[in-house]
Design a protein around this motif. Structure first.
Motif, short mmCIF file in Angstrom:
data_model
loop_
_atom_site.label_atom_id
_atom_site.label_comp_id
_atom_site.label_asym_id
_atom_site.label_seq_id
_atom_site.Cartn_x
_atom_site.Cartn_y
_atom_site.Cartn_z
N GLY A 120 27.23 62.34 120.69
CA GLY A 120 27.62 62.13 122.08
C GLY A 120 26.80 62.90 123.08
N ASN A 121 26.08 63.94 122.63
CA ASN A 121 25.21 64.73 123.51
C ASN A 121 23.74 64.36 123.36
OD1 ASN A 121 27.38 66.34 124.56
ND2 ASN A 121 27.40 67.47 122.61
N LYS A 122 23.49 63.22 122.72
CA LYS A 122 22.13 62.70 122.50
C LYS A 122 21.29 63.58 121.58
CE LYS A 122 22.96 59.17 125.10
NZ LYS A 122 24.40 59.42 125.19
N ASN A 123 21.96 64.38 120.74
CA ASN A 123 21.25 65.15 119.73
C ASN A 123 20.99 64.27 118.51
OD1 ASN A 123 21.38 67.68 121.18
ND2 ASN A 123 23.56 67.78 120.62
N ASN A 124 19.81 64.36 117.95
CA ASN A 124 19.45 63.55 116.79
C ASN A 124 20.23 63.98 115.56
OD1 ASN A 124 17.63 62.24 118.40
ND2 ASN A 124 15.81 63.14 117.47
N LEU A 125 20.75 62.98 114.85
CA LEU A 125 21.46 63.22 113.60
C LEU A 125 20.55 62.88 112.43
CD1 LEU A 125 24.92 61.67 114.59
CD2 LEU A 125 24.23 64.08 114.67
N GLY A 126 20.98 63.24 111.23
CA GLY A 126 20.15 63.06 110.05
C GLY A 126 20.59 61.92 109.16
N PRO A 127 19.97 61.76 107.99
CA PRO A 127 20.29 60.68 107.06
C PRO A 127 21.78 60.66 106.69
CG PRO A 127 18.29 61.79 106.37
CD PRO A 127 18.85 62.60 107.49
N GLY A 128 22.37 59.48 106.75
CA GLY A 128 23.77 59.31 106.36
C GLY A 128 24.78 59.69 107.41
N GLU A 129 24.33 60.25 108.53
CA GLU A 129 25.27 60.64 109.59
C GLU A 129 25.44 59.49 110.57
OE1 GLU A 129 25.14 65.22 110.47
OE2 GLU A 129 23.08 64.45 110.57
N VAL A 130 26.68 59.29 111.04
CA VAL A 130 27.01 58.16 111.92
C VAL A 130 26.90 58.58 113.38
CG1 VAL A 130 28.79 56.52 112.61
CG2 VAL A 130 28.50 57.10 110.20
N GLY A 131 26.18 57.80 114.16
CA GLY A 131 26.05 58.03 115.59
C GLY A 131 25.55 56.77 116.26
N GLU A 132 25.28 56.85 117.56
CA GLU A 132 24.78 55.67 118.26
C GLU A 132 23.31 55.44 117.91
OE1 GLU A 132 24.47 53.50 122.63
OE2 GLU A 132 25.04 55.61 122.54
N LEU A 133 22.97 54.16 117.69
CA LEU A 133 21.60 53.78 117.36
C LEU A 133 20.79 53.59 118.63
CD1 LEU A 133 19.46 52.82 115.29
CD2 LEU A 133 20.45 50.52 115.51
N LEU A 134 19.66 54.30 118.73
CA LEU A 134 18.70 54.12 119.81
C LEU A 134 17.42 53.56 119.21
CD1 LEU A 134 19.00 57.48 121.83
CD2 LEU A 134 20.53 55.52 121.86
N LYS B 116 24.38 54.23 110.73
CA LYS B 116 23.83 55.31 109.92
C LYS B 116 22.62 54.76 109.18
CE LYS B 116 26.96 54.50 105.99
NZ LYS B 116 27.99 55.10 105.10
N VAL B 117 21.67 55.65 108.89
CA VAL B 117 20.44 55.27 108.23
C VAL B 117 20.22 56.21 107.05
CG1 VAL B 117 17.94 54.96 108.49
CG2 VAL B 117 19.47 54.47 110.42
N ASP B 118 19.97 55.65 105.87
CA ASP B 118 19.78 56.53 104.71
C ASP B 118 18.35 57.06 104.66
OD1 ASP B 118 18.12 54.64 103.51
OD2 ASP B 118 19.60 53.99 102.03
N GLU B 119 18.04 57.82 103.63
CA GLU B 119 16.72 58.47 103.55
C GLU B 119 15.57 57.48 103.44
OE1 GLU B 119 16.44 61.51 100.67
OE2 GLU B 119 17.89 62.82 101.67
N THR B 120 15.85 56.27 102.95
CA THR B 120 14.79 55.26 102.82
C THR B 120 14.64 54.40 104.06
OG1 THR B 120 16.16 53.48 101.90
CG2 THR B 120 15.33 55.14 100.35
N GLY B 121 15.52 54.58 105.05
CA GLY B 121 15.46 53.77 106.26
C GLY B 121 16.41 52.60 106.28
N LEU B 122 17.25 52.45 105.25
CA LEU B 122 18.20 51.34 105.20
C LEU B 122 19.33 51.57 106.20
CD1 LEU B 122 18.81 48.69 103.69
CD2 LEU B 122 20.16 50.03 102.07
N ILE B 123 19.59 50.55 107.02
CA ILE B 123 20.50 50.68 108.16
C ILE B 123 21.85 50.05 107.86
CG2 ILE B 123 20.82 50.17 110.62
CD1 ILE B 123 17.72 49.66 110.68
N THR B 124 22.91 50.77 108.20
CA THR B 124 24.27 50.24 108.13
C THR B 124 24.88 50.33 109.53
OG1 THR B 124 24.55 51.01 105.86
CG2 THR B 124 26.55 50.44 107.07
N ILE B 125 25.34 49.20 110.04
CA ILE B 125 26.05 49.21 111.33
C ILE B 125 27.51 49.52 111.04
CG2 ILE B 125 26.67 47.89 113.38
CD1 ILE B 125 23.69 48.53 113.16
N SER B 126 27.98 50.63 111.58
CA SER B 126 29.33 51.10 111.25
C SER B 126 30.40 50.52 112.17
CB SER B 126 29.37 52.63 111.32
OG SER B 126 28.41 53.19 110.47
N ASP B 127 30.09 50.42 113.45
CA ASP B 127 31.10 49.97 114.41
C ASP B 127 30.39 49.71 115.73
OD1 ASP B 127 33.50 49.24 115.47
OD2 ASP B 127 34.47 51.18 115.22
N ARG B 128 31.12 49.12 116.67
CA ARG B 128 30.56 48.90 117.99
C ARG B 128 31.11 49.93 118.97
NH1 ARG B 128 31.86 43.45 117.44
NH2 ARG B 128 33.25 43.48 119.21
#
Length: 562
Positions: free
Chosen positions: A399-413, A447-459
């Motif tokens: 929510g503060n526009k801080n970058n998250l890491g692999p497997g963590e859920v946040g807004e996709l930019l 969320k994006v895993d270590e290989t770059g695979l993308i999962t859309i969690s919610d809107r």
């Protein structure tokens, strides 16, 4: 992060394909595509579409799956150029003028689109089931100067022009019917053998100029004009021609065919089905709308390899009794987009086919021209939306526009050459949708895993998805408030077994005023397209809002959608 080599299996090559020899995650948590970056040609869309015309000039470019009316690539080129010349000479179209295309999927759609672009114009697409009110609004917002439609829609367009208090020409697609009064014949414009094409030498459009102006609700709110440049469209086409390619190359002896049933006025049908596949020399089989018998007949007659569908159509293929393996025996790849699709629906499709068809899920948005990611060929990850296309960089942020890491859920930019120039004449919306003026906020949790695979969690966004179409609550709320008895209103999406979601309205009356739910539903229905219609009205004493006045839609869902 450690270095990795990613390999995707491909049906086009005898071995797996090495994609990127480094981690997709950077030390500052930026996410790169696993595909190698590519060079984008600095062409306009109409130049790009016909750059390989000599390779497939005589092959069918587009055919109507209902009437069998068709055009070769050479015919599309010549007719679009003739159309362009007449737009310049007879309608005084100037570079950058906006021209509206209000049509269902017909084989003339590419001719008209490329003709407008070749004339230096900007294409704004409209939904053919729009009401006069909706057409009028887009005419005003886009500064449309000319409109191309079919005979059935001419009365609605004329009503829209009256509402807009504007007078300009209507070009009518009089292919099979007589020309409506007060309109200009499309047929005469494209079959003019004496058109002076030299007028096109004065066109001055380039890679950075806007080519398309579709309207999208973005993450929230009313529809906004999405400025897609020539570069945006050409980039997204080139991005689909790489390791994530889904089609076989067109040769003298082979041409893949794809069904274009997704509407070409929408970014999915326009950008992925029409523009990209045309640029690659495929045969496009168009259907104006989904009708089970016509749809199934087209599958049998045209022996299609590629199907681009919305979830309801995938569900139909897997569950409709009359669908057999014969209908999809030549299909090599089915791609679904627009909304999440459960694995159970995909398995039912496989059961119908009696084999494992390559099934891909894709992710995109109008503001990205539209494709951002897609499942690679050979991969069977049905819960994810694949990997980002080349030249795209992503971030997952809190929510503060801080970058998250692999497997963590946040807004996709996302950032890339396919990301829009911005919303037309809307600096406030641009400031809200862009972070640091370059990162597009998608409004989706992922969320994006270590290989770059993308999962859309919610809107995150508040859009209601009806059969894959976006319905902005704010638009319906504005319509509700136009009713003389309504003081305040809210709209939410509620689950629907057929459409995915349906709009439900909540209304507060003005003091001393009353109306029935049937009266309000009818009032709204006259002003919006059928898929936007409100199915149910609930009357409240007040609409729940937070201190800043934002409607608390989640509270309404918790209380009324149990």
């Amino acid at each position: 992060m450690s270095s990795r080599i990613f390999r995707f299996k491909s049906r086009f090559r005898s071995s797996s394909v090495c994609i990127r020899e480094k981690s997709v995650w950077s030390s500052d948590r930026l996410i790169f595509s696993p595909c190698k970056d590519i060079e984008i040609p600095k062409l306009t869309v109409d130049q790009y579409m016909f750059r390989n015309l000599d390779k497939w000039a005589g092959k069918t470019a587009v055919v109507c799956g209902q009437t069998n009316r068709s055009y070769t690539y050479e015919q599309v080129y010549k007719k679009s150029r003739t159309f362009a010349a007449n737009l310049r000479r007879k309608f005084k179209v100037k570079d950058g003028d906006t021209i509206a295309v209000l049509l269902p999927n017909v084989p003339e759609y590419p001719i008209i689109t490329f003709g407008i672009l070749a004339a230096g114009g900007v294409v704004t697409t409209m939904n053919p089931i729009y009401t006069a009110y909706e057409i009028e609004r887009q005419i005003q917002l886009s500064d449309t100067t000319l409109i191309i439609t079919n005979e059935e829609l001419v009365p609605t367009v004329k009503e829209a022009l009256k509402l807009a208090k504007k007078e300009f020409s209507i070009i009518s697609l009089n292919i099979t019917q007589s020309l409506p009064e007060g309109t200009v014949s499309y047929k005469e414009l494209v079959e003019d053998n004496h058109a002076d094409l030299s007028v096109l030498n004065g066109i001055n459009r380039n890679y950075d100029d806007v080519a398309f102006l579709p309207y999208s609700s973005g993450t929230t709110g009313l529809p906004k004009g999405v400025q897609l440049t020539n570069g945006n469209i050409v980039s997204n086409c080139e991005q689909q021609n790489t390791e994530l390619r889904q089609y076989e190359y067109t040769t003298e002896s082979h041409q893949d065919s794809t069904l274009v049933i997704l509407p070409m006025f929408h970014s999915y049908g326009l950008g992925i089905c029409m523009l990209h596949k045309f640029s690659a020399g495929l045969r496009l089989v168009t259907l104006p709308k989904f009708q089970p018998d016509i749809f199934l007949n087209a599958l049998l007659e045209y022996q299609l390899q590629l199907l681009y569908l919305a979830p309801p159509t995938v569900l139909f293929l897997g569950s409709f009794p009359e669908v057999t393996k014969k209908h999809i025996e030549r299909v090599t790849c089915v791609t679904s987009g627009g909304a999440p699709l459960p694995s159970a629906d995909i398995q039912r499709l496989f059961e119908k086919a009696e084999r494992d068809i390559q099934f891909c899920q894709g992710y995109g948005l109008t503001e990205a021209s539209p494709l951002v990611s897609v499942t690679p060929m050979g991969q069977k990850t049905y819960e994810q939306v694949g990997y980002s296309l080349p030249n795209i960089t992503m971030r997952i942020v809190d929510g503060n526009k801080n970058n998250l890491g692999p497997g963590e859920v946040g807004e996709l930019l996302v950032k890339g050459p396919n990301v829009m120039k911005g919303y037309l004449k809307n600096p406030q919306a641009n400031s809200e949708v862009f972070v640091d003026e370059e990162w597009l906020k998608t409004g989706d949790l992922a969320k994006v895993d270590e290989t770059g695979l993308i999962t859309i969690s919610d809107r995150l966004k508040e859009l209601i998805k009806v059969k894959g179409y976006q319905v902005p609550p704010a638009e319906l709320e504005n319509v509700l408030k136009e009713h003389p008895a309504v003081l305040d209103a809210a709209v939410i999406g509620v689950p629907d077994p057929v459409a995915g979601e349906r709009p439900r309205g909540f209304v507060v009356f003005k003091p001393g005023f009353k109306a029935t739910d049937e009266e309000i539903i009818e009032f709204v229905s006259k002003r919006v397209a059928p898929y936007k219609k409100i199915q149910q009205i609930t009357f409240l004493n007040e609409i729940p809002k937070n201190p800043s006045g934002k409607i608390l839609r989640k509270s309404l869902k918790v209380e009324f959608c149990k």
